[in-house]
Design an enzyme around this catalytic site. Sequence first.
Site, short mmCIF file in Angstrom:
data_model
loop_
_atom_site.label_atom_id
_atom_site.label_comp_id
_atom_site.label_asym_id
_atom_site.label_seq_id
_atom_site.Cartn_x
_atom_site.Cartn_y
_atom_site.Cartn_z
CD GLU A 68 -3.85 -2.22 7.28
OE1 GLU A 68 -2.70 -2.40 6.89
OE2 GLU A 68 -4.53 -1.24 6.96
N GLY A 73 2.73 -0.95 4.33
CA GLY A 73 2.80 0.46 3.98
C GLY A 73 4.25 0.90 3.82
N GLY A 74 4.80 1.50 4.86
CA GLY A 74 6.16 2.07 4.80
C GLY A 74 7.20 1.14 4.20
CB SER A 108 4.64 -1.26 12.31
OG SER A 108 4.25 0.10 12.44
CG ASN A 145 -1.75 1.21 1.37
OD1 ASN A 145 -1.87 2.00 0.42
ND2 ASN A 145 -2.36 1.39 2.54
CD1 TRP A 146 3.69 1.09 -2.85
CD2 TRP A 146 3.68 2.29 -4.74
NE1 TRP A 146 4.47 0.43 -3.75
CE2 TRP A 146 4.48 1.13 -4.93
CE3 TRP A 146 3.54 3.18 -5.80
CZ2 TRP A 146 5.13 0.87 -6.15
CZ3 TRP A 146 4.16 2.92 -7.01
CH2 TRP A 146 4.95 1.78 -7.17
CE LYS A 147 -0.25 3.42 4.64
NZ LYS A 147 -0.23 3.57 6.08
CG HIS A 154 -6.01 2.13 4.97
ND1 HIS A 154 -5.61 3.09 5.87
CD2 HIS A 154 -4.98 1.25 4.87
CE1 HIS A 154 -4.39 2.80 6.28
NE2 HIS A 154 -3.98 1.69 5.69
N GLY A 192 1.94 2.65 10.72
CA GLY A 192 2.90 3.74 10.56
C GLY A 192 3.57 4.17 11.85
CD GLU A 212 -3.07 5.72 6.46
OE1 GLU A 212 -3.05 5.75 5.23
OE2 GLU A 212 -2.15 5.24 7.16
P1 PGA Z 1 2.48 0.58 7.65
O1 PGA Z 1 1.06 0.74 6.95
O2 PGA Z 1 3.06 -0.72 7.17
O3 PGA Z 1 3.28 1.77 7.23
O4 PGA Z 1 2.22 0.55 9.13
C1 PGA Z 1 0.22 -0.35 6.72
C2 PGA Z 1 -1.06 0.11 6.11
O5 PGA Z 1 -1.53 1.21 6.44
O6 PGA Z 1 -1.66 -0.59 5.28
#
Ligand code: PGA
Length: 256
Positions: free
Chosen positions: A170, A237-238, A216, A9-11, A98, A176, A100
């Site tokens: 999640e 994500g990251g 994470s 997930n590149w966001k 998600h 994050g 976010e």
């Molecule tokens: P993260 O994000 O790996 O940076 O914690 C995961 C996500 O939001 O899907």
Amino acid sequence: MRERIVAANWKMNMGIDSGFELVDNISKLLVKQPAENVTVIIAPSFISLFSIADMIFEGDSLKYAGQNCHYEQSGAYTGEISAEMIADTGAEYVIVGHSERRRNFGETNEMVGKKVAAALRAGLKPIVCCGETIEQRKAGKQSDAVKTQLTESLFSLSKEDFANVIIAYEPVWAIGTGENATPEQAQEMHGYIRGLINKKYAKKMAEATPIIYGGSCNAANAKSLFKLPDVDGGLIGGASLKAADFVAIVHSFPEE
Ligand code: PGA
């Protein structure tokens, strides 16, 4: 065996050139070291999705996802993208619900349910996110929180439709933050979710539904999470923004 999935997930990261380069590097690494029996999915920004999904990279084993969709097929929804438009790019998946989006854009369980229906209507497989906040976990209400999310957004689907769903657990406090769920916390919730599916749709469905972990997850902790009996991979994500790290995560499943 259940499908194993690692999704990036590149966001709101990576431009057109940098996104292209990242997928190119991931593909090259996967040619050298193929990910056997792992579905590898990339969810770039919409700006990059079409060019990347349409391009043939070395080995070409990657699948693509949108990071969100609107639930209507078309119409006066300025700035929105429909599930059909995502399917048009060649993408096969879409991330829905998600945290976010729930937090920053007010997405409710009802809206998530409509987006899931839209994804299925367009022939996409929805990757449906759920997870508790830190307040809910501190109050011991994490299972209730996840149950409500799944009940209100997913559990009215028919069996046929539910068979195309991927669930991403999640925990919001782990996204994050560098603080991932412990293997015990992850296994407990994944097992709980599988139990809910069992109750609602029967054992066969529960055993077949991929439930991936996000929050994470990185090259250092993926092995300890992916070996858990009810964890079928990760939503990353990251750590998905560096080819070597992401590919290391793809290779973190135990030997079959
Ligand atoms: P993260 O994000 O790996 O940076 O914690 C995961 C996500 O939001 O899907």
